[in-house]
Scaffold this motif. Sequence first.
Motif, PDB file in Angstrom:
ATOM      1  N   SER A  95       8.653 -11.784  62.769  1.00 41.39           N
ATOM      2  CA  SER A  95       9.564 -12.628  63.533  1.00 41.39           C
ATOM      3  C   SER A  95       9.011 -12.902  64.933  1.00 41.39           C
ATOM      4  O   SER A  95       9.066 -14.039  65.424  1.00 41.39           O
ATOM      5  N   ARG A  96       8.480 -11.858  65.559  1.00 38.14           N
ATOM      6  CA  ARG A  96       7.946 -12.022  66.914  1.00 38.14           C
ATOM      7  C   ARG A  96       6.734 -12.941  66.909  1.00 38.14           C
ATOM      8  O   ARG A  96       6.640 -13.865  67.726  1.00 38.14           O
ATOM      9  N   ARG A  97       5.805 -12.701  65.979  1.00 35.29           N
ATOM     10  CA  ARG A  97       4.586 -13.513  65.953  1.00 35.29           C
ATOM     11  C   ARG A  97       4.872 -14.952  65.523  1.00 35.29           C
ATOM     12  O   ARG A  97       4.244 -15.898  66.022  1.00 35.29           O
ATOM     13  N   ALA A  98       5.812 -15.115  64.583  1.00 28.95           N
ATOM     14  CA  ALA A  98       6.159 -16.469  64.146  1.00 28.95           C
ATOM     15  C   ALA A  98       6.751 -17.265  65.302  1.00 28.95           C
ATOM     16  O   ALA A  98       6.477 -18.459  65.455  1.00 28.95           O
ATOM     17  N   GLY A  99       7.559 -16.598  66.124  1.00 27.02           N
ATOM     18  CA  GLY A  99       8.108 -17.266  67.298  1.00 27.02           C
ATOM     19  C   GLY A  99       7.019 -17.678  68.272  1.00 27.02           C
ATOM     20  O   GLY A  99       7.051 -18.791  68.828  1.00 27.02           O
ATOM     21  N   ASP A 100       6.039 -16.808  68.470  1.00 24.76           N
ATOM     22  CA  ASP A 100       4.921 -17.135  69.363  1.00 24.76           C
ATOM     23  C   ASP A 100       4.086 -18.282  68.798  1.00 24.76           C
ATOM     24  O   ASP A 100       3.591 -19.129  69.551  1.00 24.76           O
ATOM     25  N   ALA A 101       3.920 -18.311  67.462  1.00 22.58           N
ATOM     26  CA  ALA A 101       3.146 -19.385  66.840  1.00 22.58           C
ATOM     27  C   ALA A 101       3.830 -20.732  67.031  1.00 22.58           C
ATOM     28  O   ALA A 101       3.172 -21.771  67.179  1.00 22.58           O
ATOM     29  N   SER A 102       5.150 -20.736  67.022  1.00 19.49           N
ATOM     30  CA  SER A 102       5.896 -21.991  67.150  1.00 19.49           C
ATOM     31  C   SER A 102       5.670 -22.664  68.495  1.00 19.49           C
ATOM     32  O   SER A 102       5.774 -23.891  68.597  1.00 19.49           O
ATOM     33  N   VAL A 103       5.369 -21.871  69.515  1.00 18.16           N
ATOM     34  CA  VAL A 103       5.187 -22.437  70.858  1.00 18.16           C
ATOM     35  C   VAL A 103       3.738 -22.347  71.320  1.00 18.16           C
ATOM     36  O   VAL A 103       3.441 -22.627  72.493  1.00 18.16           O
ATOM     37  N   ALA A 104       2.818 -21.988  70.417  1.00 19.60           N
ATOM     38  CA  ALA A 104       1.402 -21.869  70.789  1.00 19.60           C
ATOM     39  C   ALA A 104       0.851 -23.226  71.220  1.00 19.60           C
ATOM     40  O   ALA A 104       1.174 -24.257  70.639  1.00 19.60           O
ATOM     41  N   ARG A 105      -0.018 -23.217  72.235  1.00 16.31           N
ATOM     42  CA  ARG A 105      -0.599 -24.457  72.741  1.00 16.31           C
ATOM     43  C   ARG A 105      -2.092 -24.563  72.453  1.00 16.31           C
ATOM     44  O   ARG A 105      -2.615 -25.661  72.294  1.00 16.31           O
ATOM     45  N   THR A 106      -2.796 -23.435  72.400  1.00 17.00           N
ATOM     46  CA  THR A 106      -4.242 -23.479  72.239  1.00 17.00           C
ATOM     47  C   THR A 106      -4.688 -22.669  71.020  1.00 17.00           C
ATOM     48  O   THR A 106      -3.935 -21.862  70.479  1.00 17.00           O
TER      49      THR A 106
END
Length: 220
Positions: free
Chosen positions: A51-62
Amino acid sequence: MSDIEPRTSRAPQPSAGDAAAMLVSDADRERTHSYLSAAMTMGVLTPEEYSRRAGDASVARTRADLDALTRDLPLDQLRSVAADAAFGQTRVSASGADPVTSASGFFGGTEVGGGAVVGDRLKATAVMGGVVLDLRNVEYTAPVLTVKCKAIMGGVDIVVPPDVTVEVHGRAVMGGFDGSAAGPGGEGAPRVVITGFSLMGGVRVQRRGRADRLGPRRAR
């Protein structure tokens, strides 16, 4: 004749730092999501870590942002699992079980999912309540499943796997009937046809991987 060979101009090659700083697309984010989902399915990640990593992936820029989320994962294994989960896994079976034909939520909620058996028709009715049809892991027994929805001051949530073909033909009055998940699926997979109407309510259709956890649901 001159012995000096002409120089060939070459485009500068991007450095490792340049590649890491490259902006990513939605497709790149979705690919990372599929790896994370596969990692949770295999038990490499806990649901909380996923859940934590999926959330970070959703807003990843680079690219560096996405690489950091999968650097410690067995990507060779995950690519195979993710590919199997994305396409070609939903098939029509010859089960002898009686299929579920209706689901109703009157002032409350109900859900159809898991290993439920579905045939060629399924009726979903939500009146001031909610119905969730999670069709990712159900057993299909007909090549075409027609889901007839009725949402009156209530909601019907339909979740389909990535590989089925989806058609949405519903209409809404002072409400919503979401057809954004409509589109072709994988070869040999069933077709889900969604019809009906909503009145001061809503019908939402979304495609999700089999291992993805769903967010808040209407049916409680």
